[in-house]
Enzyme design. Structure first.
Site, PDB file in Angstrom:
ATOM      1  N   LYS A 106       0.823  -1.208   0.000  1.00 16.51           N
ATOM      2  CA  LYS A 106       0.000   0.000   0.000  1.00 16.51           C
ATOM      3  C   LYS A 106       0.858   1.260   0.000  1.00 16.51           C
ATOM      4  O   LYS A 106       1.989   1.283   0.493  1.00 16.51           O
ATOM      5  CB  LYS A 106      -0.936  -0.006   1.211  1.00 16.51           C
ATOM      6  N   ARG A 128      -3.795 -10.376   4.034  1.00 17.91           N
ATOM      7  CA  ARG A 128      -3.937 -10.486   2.581  1.00 17.91           C
ATOM      8  C   ARG A 128      -2.676  -9.901   1.952  1.00 17.91           C
ATOM      9  O   ARG A 128      -2.407  -8.705   2.103  1.00 17.91           O
ATOM     10  CB  ARG A 128      -5.187  -9.742   2.128  1.00 17.91           C
TER      11      ARG A 128
END
Length: 278
Positions: A222, A257
């Site tokens: 991210k 994840r």
């Protein structure tokens, strides 16, 4: 024992589980196009399992900030051939979608989990999962939508807002007969939050556990990790991604994840060895 009940598997969450990402898209933020063909996606599925993935998460639409919506026809064409074969791999198969038509189609093929960034708020989504009384569900918090979420990020106490939202969505599901052990919560790292808010969700993640539902953390590659580590290239964020996954696990996340399964599994092994001696 904490479990995640899914279509074919009752996943034991007593130990953290690794969900490997399989993007069947040309435009995902970190690996778009790498696994866009059915054959390439299935090879990637097999590699992730060999590396230690407990669950596979297959997605046919990028949800990176500013990404355009994908038509139903295109998403079905990308996802269905992969799911049709992946369900034979003897691991739980999750499908990352918010479209009820896709949910029904993949569940018909034997998929185990619906992973929805909209937390089943799209018309027909609740009815879709209600029609499959065994499937697992991951409800994610997202502020606004992928096209606008980073242009107008959240304001105020993000942890309280996320907890309230997910608790409310979980209650909606339980009101239509979905058992609690089918539901997992995802705080939605990067989905309409500032860098500071994302790290607040990590630092105070234990507060999200007050909901009583397991937490799935999706930090992999991210932009917030890049912001603090000084790494612009998403694919180059492996080390901070593994660090964030491990910090999330240490703060109680049941599932992480990730793109980098092998490295995350190795890091968890170190964490487990340490915990065994406490």
């Amino acid at each position: 024992m904490t479990v995640w009940q899914t279509s074919r598997f009752r996943i034991d969450l007593a130990q953290p589980r690794v969900m490997g990402i399989v993007n069947v898209t040309p435009d995902s933020f970190s690996d778009g196009g790498a696994h866009a063909s059915t054959a390439a996606a299935l090879r990637h599925c097999e590699v992730l399992i060999e590396e230690g993935a407990d669950i596979l998460d297959i997605g046919g639409e990028s949800t990176r900030p500013g990404s355009p919506a994908v038509t139903l026809e295109d998403e079905l064409a990308r996802v269905l051939p992969v799911v049709r074969e992946a369900v034979r791999l003897q691991v739980p198969i999750s499908v990352d979608t918010y479209k009820p038509e896709v949910m029904r189609a993949v569940l018909d093929l034997g998929a185990d989990i619906v992973n929805d960034i909209w937390a089943l708020r799209q018309p027909g989504a609740l009815d879709a999962v209600a029609a499959y009384p065994g499937c697992g569900i991951c409800l994610m918090h997202m502020h606004c939508d992928p096209q606008t979420m980073q242009a107008m990020p959240m304001q105020g106490d993000v942890v309280t807002a996320v907890l309230d939202f997910l608790t409310e969505r979980g209650a909606v599901l339980q009101a239509i007969g979905v058992e609690a052990d089918r539901i997992v919560f995802d705080p939605g790292i990067g989905f309409g939050k500032t860098v500071a808010q994302n790290f607040s969700l990590l630092a105070r993640q234990n507060q999200l556990l007050a909901s009583g539902r397991p937490v799935l953390a999706g930090w992999s590659r991210k932009s917030s990790l890049g912001a603090v580590a000084g790494i612009e290239d998403a694919a180059g964020r492996k080390v901070p991604s593994v660090a964030a996954a491990l910090l999330a696990i240490d703060r109680g996340a049941a599932v992480v994840r990730v793109h980098d399964v092998r490295d995350t599994v190795a890091a968890i092994a170190v964490w487990r060895a340490m915990r065994a001696e406490q």
